[in-house]
Design an enzyme around this catalytic site. Structure first.
Site, mmCIF file in Angstrom:
data_model
loop_
_atom_site.group_PDB
_atom_site.id
_atom_site.type_symbol
_atom_site.label_atom_id
_atom_site.label_comp_id
_atom_site.label_asym_id
_atom_site.label_seq_id
_atom_site.Cartn_x
_atom_site.Cartn_y
_atom_site.Cartn_z
ATOM 1 N N SER A 166 -9.837 -0.472 7.122
ATOM 2 C CA SER A 166 -9.276 -0.382 5.773
ATOM 3 C C SER A 166 -8.630 -1.625 5.203
ATOM 4 C CB SER A 166 -8.271 0.761 5.705
ATOM 5 O OG SER A 166 -8.966 1.964 5.599
ATOM 6 N N LYS A 185 0.847 -1.198 0.000
ATOM 7 C CA LYS A 185 0.000 0.000 0.000
ATOM 8 C C LYS A 185 0.882 1.248 0.000
ATOM 9 C CE LYS A 185 -3.906 1.943 2.669
ATOM 10 N NZ LYS A 185 -4.757 1.757 3.863
ATOM 11 N N SER A 221 -9.638 1.864 2.953
ATOM 12 C CA SER A 221 -8.749 2.555 2.053
ATOM 13 C C SER A 221 -7.689 1.688 1.376
ATOM 14 C CB SER A 221 -8.048 3.680 2.809
ATOM 15 O OG SER A 221 -7.211 3.161 3.818
HETATM 16 N N1 GLN Z 1 -12.915 4.476 6.374
HETATM 17 C C1 GLN Z 1 -12.282 4.793 7.612
HETATM 18 C C2 GLN Z 1 -11.799 6.217 7.615
HETATM 19 O O1 GLN Z 1 -11.965 6.877 6.634
HETATM 20 C C3 GLN Z 1 -11.172 3.831 7.894
HETATM 21 C C4 GLN Z 1 -9.990 4.091 7.101
HETATM 22 C C5 GLN Z 1 -8.821 3.263 7.449
HETATM 23 O O2 GLN Z 1 -8.938 2.252 8.131
HETATM 24 N N2 GLN Z 1 -7.662 3.748 7.039
HETATM 25 O O3 GLN Z 1 -11.273 6.692 8.570
#
Ligand code: GLN
Length: 478
Positions: free
Chosen positions: A178, A79, A154
């Site tokens: 995410s 990532k 994400s």
């Molecule tokens: N969707 C969540 C956020 O926007 C989790 C994102 C993540 O785990 N990086 O914070």
């Protein structure tokens, strides 16, 4: 079946027996990337030359008869919020568009030490903020199952790469879901380990008390194999836990007989897609038939998890992202003035995307004098309540089973105009980050052609348990 569609664990066996070479395998993945990238868009950077060099090196080690890790020669996607030495690391943000780290994140370095082949850097929501991989400078990643749909986020690029054979296995990060949510949306398996299990050194911070690195793979055994490589105490990360490092693959065959699983009644309520509910309940029935004991439990503070998460995560983000000022890192806006404040303002307003700016503003607000006690401090107290719900539940059960998401993958663009709708996608995942607990998502069915995910939650540092349940389920569900 092409090599790039096989599981890591199977490929590790073929490599070891010299039935295939890492170069052949890497070329198979690179070919798939050429075919699929125009329609999937999983990668921000591809590292073909580096990958082929690492593949040849992995092959040399096998030919020389060296003792190698199962990860030796396996193509891994990373990532793009994990630092890679000499390779651009952008967080999908304009502000880090040209940032080239001088060191590898510990997790990446450990994988490389074990012979992993780094195939590329995957797309994400900018700085990890989002649930669909649409908030990115390179545009959205498409779901390989149906490209009109989001792949989740994400770590959406990592999930889509694994699901499409554009990588064998991938590293992701999970602050509020995410890893688990995109795994569910792409029909693969993902694990977020316990907070502290994997070093966060070189993970570009979003919300430091919630961020954790983990794995996205095709199965529980693939995840276990990769987790073996990346976990362990790191003295350079003060939040890294100094705990024993088990062999995560050793519990996979134990089955679920005699284990106790709790189903939290607060997670199976209105708002949960009926198809997902049925898929999870069918999976639970299969586990029960196989000897698992199922009981209903209660996590009474579950309904406060989204609100406390979005207060804590944004507060930490506003502080972490203060470092991007046009001086120390990456992008600096052209300004005709020599007024430093003006330069900061222009750099930050042009460098960050709109969701990141929304979070910085929310976070700054909840930390400001006069509001701190009412919002941030209160959210921290609620966080403790959420954690004590889990502590209580784990006195009775060995693991907790829930849906991973309340909804199926949605169409690209569908939720972009409504941030609150997007935040609600995380309703079942954020409580684990608030409590530091390990969790996995495994595919448990298909609804209207789209995958449904089941989340398995474990006690702190009991990844072995959730991997065992996931693996047990995979065996009985085929
Ligand atoms: N969707 C969540 C956020 O926007 C989790 C994102 C993540 O785990 N990086 O914070």
């Amino acid at each position: 079946m092409e090599l790039c569609d096989k599981k890591a664990i199977e490929l590790a066996g073929l490599l070891k027996k010299k039935e295939i070479s890492s170069r052949e395998l890497t070329e198979s993945v690179l070919k798939r990337m050429d075919q699929k990238e125009p329609s999937i868009n999983a990668y921000i950077s591809k590292t073909k030359e580096i990958a082929l060099k690492q593949a040849d090196e992995a092959d040399r080690r096998i030919r020389a008869g060296e003792a190698v890790s199962p990860l030796n020669g396996i193509p891994v996607a990373v990532k793009d919020n994990l630092c890679t030495q000499g390779i651009k690391t952008t967080c999908a943000s304009r502000i880090l568009e040209n940032f080239i780290p001088t060191y590898n994140a510990t997790a990446v370095q450990k994988a490389i030490n074990d012979g992993a082949v780094i195939i590329g850097k995957t797309n994400l929501d900018e700085f990890g903020m989002g649930s669909s991989t649409e908030n990115s400078i390179i545009g959205p990643t498409h779901n390989p199952i149906n490209r009109d749909y989001v792949c989740g986020g994400s770590s959406g690029g990592s999930a889509a790469a694994v699901a499409s054979g554009e990588a064998i296995i991938a590293l992701g990060t999970d602050t509020g879901g995410s890893i688990r949510q995109p795994s569910a949306f792409c029909g693969i398996t993902g694990i977020k380990p316990t907070y502290g299990r994997v070093s966060r050194l070189g993970l570009i911070s979003y919300a430091s008390s919630l961020d954790q690195i983990g794995v996205l793979g095709k199965s529980a055994d693939d995840c276990a194999m990769m987790l073996n490589s990346i976990c362990g105490h790191d003295p350079r990360d003060t939040t890294s836990a100094n705990v024993a490092k088990p062999d995560f693959t050793s519990s996979l065959e134990k089955g679920v007989k005699g284990l106790r699983a709790g189903l939290p009644k607060e997670y199976f309520v209105e708002g949960l897609d009926k198809g997902i509910r049925d898929s999870v309940m069918n999976a639970v029935k299969l586990l029960e038939k196989d000897g698992m004991e199922i009981e209903e439990i209660s996590l009474p503070n579950a309904s406060s998890s989204i609100s406390s998460y979005y207060l804590i995560a944004t507060a930490e983000a506003s502080s972490n992202l203060a470092r991007y000022d046009g001086v120390k890192y990456g992008f600096r806006a052209d300004t005709e003035t020599d007024d430093a404040v003006m330069m900061y303002e222009k750099t930050r307003s042009r460098g960050f995307g709109s969701e990141v700016k929304r979070r910085i503003m929310l976070g700054t607000y909840v930390l400001s004098a006069g509001y701190y006690d009412a919002y941030y401090l209160k959210a921290q107290k609620v966080r403790n309540l959420i954690k004590s719900d889990f502590d209580r539940a784990f006195k009775k059960v060995d693991c907790i089973i829930t849906p991973t998401t309340p909804c199926l993958p949605f169409k690209i663009g569908e939720k972009m105009a409504d941030p609150l709708q997007m935040y609600l996608v995380d309703i079942y995942t954020v409580s684990l980050n608030l409590s530091g607990l390990p969790g996995m998502s495994v595919k448990c069915g298909t609804v209207d052609g789209l995958p449904a995910g089941m989340q398995i939650i474990g006690r702190p540092f009991d990844e072995e348990m959730i991997l065992r349940v996931a693996s047990g389920y995979e065996k009985i569900s085929v």
